[in-house]
Design an enzyme around this catalytic site. Sequence first.
Site, PDB file in Angstrom:
ATOM      1  N   TYR A  68       0.848  -1.194   0.000  1.00 25.59           N
ATOM      2  CA  TYR A  68       0.000   0.000   0.000  1.00 25.59           C
ATOM      3  C   TYR A  68       0.874   1.231   0.000  1.00 25.59           C
ATOM      4  CZ  TYR A  68      -5.009  -0.532   0.075  1.00 25.59           C
ATOM      5  OH  TYR A  68      -6.296  -0.707  -0.305  1.00 25.59           O
ATOM      6  N   GLU A  70      -0.579   4.809  -0.399  1.00 21.02           N
ATOM      7  CA  GLU A  70      -1.370   6.042  -0.573  1.00 21.02           C
ATOM      8  C   GLU A  70      -0.522   7.239  -0.196  1.00 21.02           C
ATOM      9  OE1 GLU A  70      -5.229   6.015   1.284  1.00 21.02           O
ATOM     10  OE2 GLU A  70      -5.624   4.028   0.466  1.00 21.02           O
ATOM     11  N   ASP A 245      -6.370  15.523 -23.412  1.00 22.47           N
ATOM     12  CA  ASP A 245      -6.319  14.073 -23.206  1.00 22.47           C
ATOM     13  C   ASP A 245      -5.603  13.482 -24.424  1.00 22.47           C
ATOM     14  OD1 ASP A 245      -6.807  11.370 -23.192  1.00 22.47           O
ATOM     15  OD2 ASP A 245      -8.927  11.546 -22.654  1.00 22.47           O
ATOM     16  N   THR A 274      -3.175   7.687 -21.208  1.00 19.16           N
ATOM     17  CA  THR A 274      -2.957   6.315 -20.757  1.00 19.16           C
ATOM     18  C   THR A 274      -1.521   5.964 -21.149  1.00 19.16           C
ATOM     19  OG1 THR A 274      -3.843   5.517 -22.849  1.00 19.16           O
ATOM     20  CG2 THR A 274      -5.340   5.516 -20.966  1.00 19.16           C
ATOM     21  N   LYS A 277      -1.445   2.620 -24.848  1.00 21.98           N
ATOM     22  CA  LYS A 277      -1.880   2.665 -26.261  1.00 21.98           C
ATOM     23  C   LYS A 277      -0.641   2.861 -27.143  1.00 21.98           C
ATOM     24  CE  LYS A 277      -6.593   4.258 -25.300  1.00 21.98           C
ATOM     25  NZ  LYS A 277      -6.692   4.746 -23.917  1.00 21.98           N
ATOM     26  N   ARG A 283      -0.850  -1.172 -18.792  1.00 18.18           N
ATOM     27  CA  ARG A 283      -2.190  -0.580 -18.727  1.00 18.18           C
ATOM     28  C   ARG A 283      -2.246   0.388 -17.547  1.00 18.18           C
ATOM     29  NH1 ARG A 283      -6.425  -1.547 -21.310  1.00 18.18           N
ATOM     30  NH2 ARG A 283      -5.206  -2.992 -22.553  1.00 18.18           N
TER      31      ARG A 283
HETATM   32  N1  DSN Z   1     -10.825   2.276 -24.548  1.00 16.41           N
HETATM   33  C1  DSN Z   1     -10.352   3.491 -25.150  1.00 16.41           C
HETATM   34  C2  DSN Z   1     -10.313   3.394 -26.621  1.00 16.41           C
HETATM   35  O1  DSN Z   1     -10.476   2.300 -27.152  1.00 16.41           O
HETATM   36  O2  DSN Z   1     -10.120   4.396 -27.294  1.00 16.41           O
HETATM   37  C3  DSN Z   1     -11.206   4.587 -24.755  1.00 16.41           C
HETATM   38  O3  DSN Z   1     -11.527   4.511 -23.405  1.00 16.41           O
END
Ligand code: DSN
Length: 482
Positions: A68, A70, A245, A274, A277, A283
């Site tokens: 943990y 936090e 974003d 994120t 991607k 992830r």
């Molecule tokens: N899951 C993401 C995407 O496929 O673009 C969006 O949240």
Amino acid sequence: MSAESLAKSASTAYDAMLDVIAAVEPRVAQATRQELTDQRSSLKLIASENYASPAVLLTMGTWFSDKYAEGTVGHRFYAGCQNVDTVEALAAEHARELFGAPYAYAQPHSGIDANLVAFWSILAHRVETPTLERLGAKNVNELSEADWEQLRHEFGNQRLLGMSLDSGGHLTHGFRPNISGKMFHQQQYGTDPETGLLDYDVVAAKAREFRPLVLVAGYSAYPRRVNFAKMREIADEVGATLMVDMAHFAGLVAGKVFTGDEDPVPFAHITTTTTHKSLRGPRGGLVLAQEEFAADVDRGCPMVLGGPLSHVMAAKAVALAEARQPSFQAYAQDIADNAKALAEGFLTRDAKLVTGGTDNHIVLLDVTSFGLTGRQAESALLDAGVVTNRNSVPHDPNGAWYTSGVRLGTPALTTRGFGRDEFDKVAELIVDVLANTTPNNTSAGAPSKATYTLADGVADRVKAQSAELLDKHPLYPGLVLS
Ligand code: DSN
């Protein structure tokens, strides 16, 4: 260490790992093996997916998961966080260096969490702090009930302007059913009905009229680049905070394909992403911020997030170190070049693309010219081993469930080494499937939006041709499980 010996070590590690798992729950070990087989044998074109390196994947499978932590680096609510501090500080350092950001926060568990941290920080910095200062209070616990009610009212009545879902924006950019569409008074900007492109004059006019606290830029299904200098000008003119974003295109920013006005980091007050991607990490999520927002973002956990996933933060540090290698810039350029080849492959075969092409990693195929919904197209493609996801097109007549589009992206297959010729072939295979798919009729005799018939032999033909491409570019070459 050579690539060959690294692959050998990874094989040994995964074999041992699967043995240990199988001793407790063999079905999980079996599903894990099968997932590798399936990923190796399909054409992965989901624009938001990729293949992280064995170094990134292995980093996630450790005892850091048990801790943990936090709080934030050097300031935790639990004892014994010295090693978590090390990996979180490394992830943040790599992120700051890679993106040229003054401040980075590596704790968000996902992109939605990163966006929630950003929203909360903007509200804390721009609504809560000035109210507390005005009232001479150090924190909300010192407020009288009446002042607390007033603060709650102001906190809950701010405005957000973001890109609409069917124009390529994300659910968290103010889509009304999402929390972002309920915690703010929201309005949305779209794209030009003729061209499908963003019109900055329209965005500016909406912003002048609506005067949002937050202007959100960024997208998850818009196949074009955005001029973030212009978005910042609009935000400044109306006194909004610009939040970008970049979850989808962070890899193209990291790899210096998007530079100058197309790099959001210098222009946005807060940038979220994120890490899994186009950035090709584990992830998870990440927030970058200008100094003025740093202290509020830093309180993301525990104000917005649960305890950080320390094993994933460690893997973020590894992935971000990878993204700082010169080879990542070549990879990012290939992503964009391959998307162009894929788009050209469709256009030469008379398929229809939203905006008529691409200049990022996304191609948005409008499948109405094949007489199909997005859902039918997605399912027929999957039957032929082509993994995609259906997506709305602007002003979609079939709504967000059935849709009229299929979104395709190049990051994953580019990681496998696919080049322009292979992506042209991918376009050929997709057109082959869609041209041989027909909608079924419902029991009432109308064309169904969900069911379809794929002509005999097409799935096998496409799978055989895909296999040739996939065999030439193996996933995790040299990684062999016993
Ligand atoms: N899951 C993401 C995407 O496929 O673009 C969006 O949240």
